[in-house]
Design an enzyme around this catalytic site. Structure first.
Site, PDB file in Angstrom:
ATOM      1  N   ASP A  84       0.810  -1.215   0.000  1.00 51.89           N
ATOM      2  CA  ASP A  84       0.000   0.000   0.000  1.00 51.89           C
ATOM      3  C   ASP A  84       0.847   1.271   0.000  1.00 51.89           C
ATOM      4  O   ASP A  84       1.927   1.318   0.593  1.00 51.89           O
ATOM      5  CB  ASP A  84      -0.891  -0.008   1.252  1.00 51.89           C
ATOM      6  CG  ASP A  84      -2.137   0.838   1.088  1.00 51.89           C
ATOM      7  OD1 ASP A  84      -2.671   0.915  -0.032  1.00 51.89           O
ATOM      8  OD2 ASP A  84      -2.589   1.412   2.095  1.00 51.89           O
ATOM      9  N   HIS A  85       0.326   2.306  -0.661  1.00 54.04           N
ATOM     10  CA  HIS A  85       0.895   3.662  -0.630  1.00 54.04           C
ATOM     11  C   HIS A  85       2.371   3.713  -1.019  1.00 54.04           C
ATOM     12  O   HIS A  85       3.177   4.360  -0.347  1.00 54.04           O
ATOM     13  CB  HIS A  85       0.705   4.296   0.758  1.00 54.04           C
ATOM     14  CG  HIS A  85      -0.677   4.818   0.983  1.00 54.04           C
ATOM     15  ND1 HIS A  85      -1.179   5.918   0.315  1.00 54.04           N
ATOM     16  CD2 HIS A  85      -1.672   4.380   1.793  1.00 54.04           C
ATOM     17  CE1 HIS A  85      -2.423   6.135   0.710  1.00 54.04           C
ATOM     18  NE2 HIS A  85      -2.745   5.210   1.601  1.00 54.04           N
ATOM     19  N   ASP A 106       0.934   5.495  -5.255  1.00 55.09           N
ATOM     20  CA  ASP A 106       0.299   6.721  -4.781  1.00 55.09           C
ATOM     21  C   ASP A 106       1.023   7.957  -5.313  1.00 55.09           C
ATOM     22  O   ASP A 106       2.040   8.377  -4.782  1.00 55.09           O
ATOM     23  CB  ASP A 106       0.282   6.735  -3.257  1.00 55.09           C
ATOM     24  CG  ASP A 106      -0.491   7.910  -2.680  1.00 55.09           C
ATOM     25  OD1 ASP A 106      -1.013   8.710  -3.467  1.00 55.09           O
ATOM     26  OD2 ASP A 106      -0.569   8.016  -1.442  1.00 55.09           O
ATOM     27  N   GLU A 136      -4.759   6.560  -6.510  1.00 57.54           N
ATOM     28  CA  GLU A 136      -5.618   7.481  -5.770  1.00 57.54           C
ATOM     29  C   GLU A 136      -5.792   8.763  -6.571  1.00 57.54           C
ATOM     30  O   GLU A 136      -4.842   9.269  -7.165  1.00 57.54           O
ATOM     31  CB  GLU A 136      -5.002   7.803  -4.406  1.00 57.54           C
ATOM     32  CG  GLU A 136      -5.853   8.728  -3.533  1.00 57.54           C
ATOM     33  CD  GLU A 136      -5.216   8.979  -2.174  1.00 57.54           C
ATOM     34  OE1 GLU A 136      -5.164  10.158  -1.769  1.00 57.54           O
ATOM     35  OE2 GLU A 136      -4.771   8.010  -1.532  1.00 57.54           O
ATOM     36  N   HIS A 210      -9.961   4.759   1.786  1.00 61.64           N
ATOM     37  CA  HIS A 210      -8.852   4.850   2.721  1.00 61.64           C
ATOM     38  C   HIS A 210      -9.302   5.641   3.952  1.00 61.64           C
ATOM     39  O   HIS A 210     -10.266   6.397   3.895  1.00 61.64           O
ATOM     40  CB  HIS A 210      -7.667   5.554   2.069  1.00 61.64           C
ATOM     41  CG  HIS A 210      -6.941   4.710   1.062  1.00 61.64           C
ATOM     42  ND1 HIS A 210      -5.568   4.597   1.036  1.00 61.64           N
ATOM     43  CD2 HIS A 210      -7.388   3.939   0.042  1.00 61.64           C
ATOM     44  CE1 HIS A 210      -5.203   3.795   0.052  1.00 61.64           C
ATOM     45  NE2 HIS A 210      -6.302   3.394  -0.573  1.00 61.64           N
ATOM     46  N   GLY A 211      -8.592   5.467   5.068  1.00 62.13           N
ATOM     47  CA  GLY A 211      -8.951   6.201   6.270  1.00 62.13           C
ATOM     48  C   GLY A 211     -10.237   5.729   6.905  1.00 62.13           C
ATOM     49  O   GLY A 211     -10.937   6.507   7.567  1.00 62.13           O
ATOM     50  N   ASN A 232     -10.065   0.050   3.584  1.00 63.78           N
ATOM     51  CA  ASN A 232      -8.756   0.020   4.234  1.00 63.78           C
ATOM     52  C   ASN A 232      -8.860   0.428   5.703  1.00 63.78           C
ATOM     53  O   ASN A 232      -9.436   1.465   6.019  1.00 63.78           O
ATOM     54  CB  ASN A 232      -7.793   0.975   3.530  1.00 63.78           C
ATOM     55  CG  ASN A 232      -7.299   0.443   2.202  1.00 63.78           C
ATOM     56  OD1 ASN A 232      -7.892  -0.448   1.612  1.00 63.78           O
ATOM     57  ND2 ASN A 232      -6.196   0.996   1.731  1.00 63.78           N
TER      58      ASN A 232
END
Length: 284
Positions: A84-85, A106, A136, A210-211, A232
């Site tokens: 991720d990211h 990202d 994203e 996300h978040g 996520n």
């Protein structure tokens, strides 16, 4: 249970109108907690490692990836592995032939044209390696590199721009900015449910939230009904872990054996994950 691909889990969830949980892993205890909860619930999950987690482990991808793979391989529930990211090319290139079946590249902090260009190159490389690529568009709040509010004008994902972005890049998953914020410890985020529904209607790819740790259960259920397919979660596990460690050490301040406080912390994380899986299953 054989480790499965992110593509399989997300495709099945989207087809069924439900969501699959993607849980962030930082330590071995995180991975064990996720696997235990998924096996107990009989529910598939995605285990994901972020670039920040790799940085915490001195930039070493392989040890944590190997540990997570081993834990997932021994679980009795289907588990996919996701990175991720990722923001840099070096880690991205290393991950192409690692244990993961999907990567999030990202470039959201860049200007739109640069995001498109960098993401399109990442998509081509990922697809050549047989992986899915998540990107994203818009800005999900709470990132330390660009601490903008998730509620400022121009931050949320624009549906017209998103259509063009997906067409131009060929991404398989799109993380959208709809009011959530990374690293929230209280579940007070209010999502733009109408925007989620419009994005889901107009885009041919699954949507990622996300978040999600900061999103209340009813808001999260509604978001899944509106079209979110991958959810996520990271901070909620860390809160459960840290609260349990604090509680144990407050009761037994003389403890020095980490197993004595990490075991209840692992149990607390597993219970938190189980609650999330139950919430998403009931939503479906």
């Amino acid at each position: 249970m054989t480790i499965v691909s992110t593509a399989r889990l997300v495709t099945e969830a989207k087809r069924a109108g439900r969501a699959v949980a993607a849980l962030n892993v930082i330590t071995l205890e995180h991975a064990e907690a996720v696997a235990r909860a998924a096996s107990t619930a009989g529910t598939e999950v995605i285990m994901q490692i972020s670039e920040n987690a790799i940085r915490y482990h001195d930039g070493e991808l392989e040890p944590l990836a190997a540990a997570v793979h081993a834990v997932a391989d021994r679980a009795t529930a289907p588990i996919a592995l996701h990175l991720d990211h990722v923001t840099g090319p070096e880690l991205f290139d290393r991950a192409l032939h690692s244990v993961f079946s999907s990567i999030m590249f990202d470039a959201a902090a860049l200007a739109y044209a640069d995001n498109v260009a960098h993401t399109a190159r990442a998509v081509r490389a990922a697809h050549d390696a047989g992986l899915w690529l998540e990107a994203e568009l818009g800005y999900v709040g709470g990132k330390p590199d660009a601490p903008r509010s998730a509620h400022l004008p121009g931050v949320r994902t624009d549906p017209d721009e998103a259509e063009e972005f997906v067409r131009a890049t060929g991404v398989d998953l799109l993380a959208v900015a709809v009011g959530s914020t990374h690293a929230m410890t209280e579940r007070t985020a209010r999502l733009d449910q109408a925007r989620i529904a419009e994005l889901a209607h107009r885009l041919p790819v699954p949507l990622v939230l996300h978040g999600s740790s900061g999103v209340a259960p009813d808001e999260l259920r509604q978001a899944v009904r509106a079209g979110i397919t991958k959810v996520n979660i990271g901070t909620a596990l860390n809160v459960a872990m840290t609260d349990a460690v604090r509680s144990t050490l407050a009761t037994e301040p003389e403890l020095v054996d980490p197993r004595r406080y990490l075991a209840p912390a692992r149990t607390a994380m597993s219970e938190a994950v189980h609650g999330l899986l139950t919430l998403l299953t009931r939503n479906g």
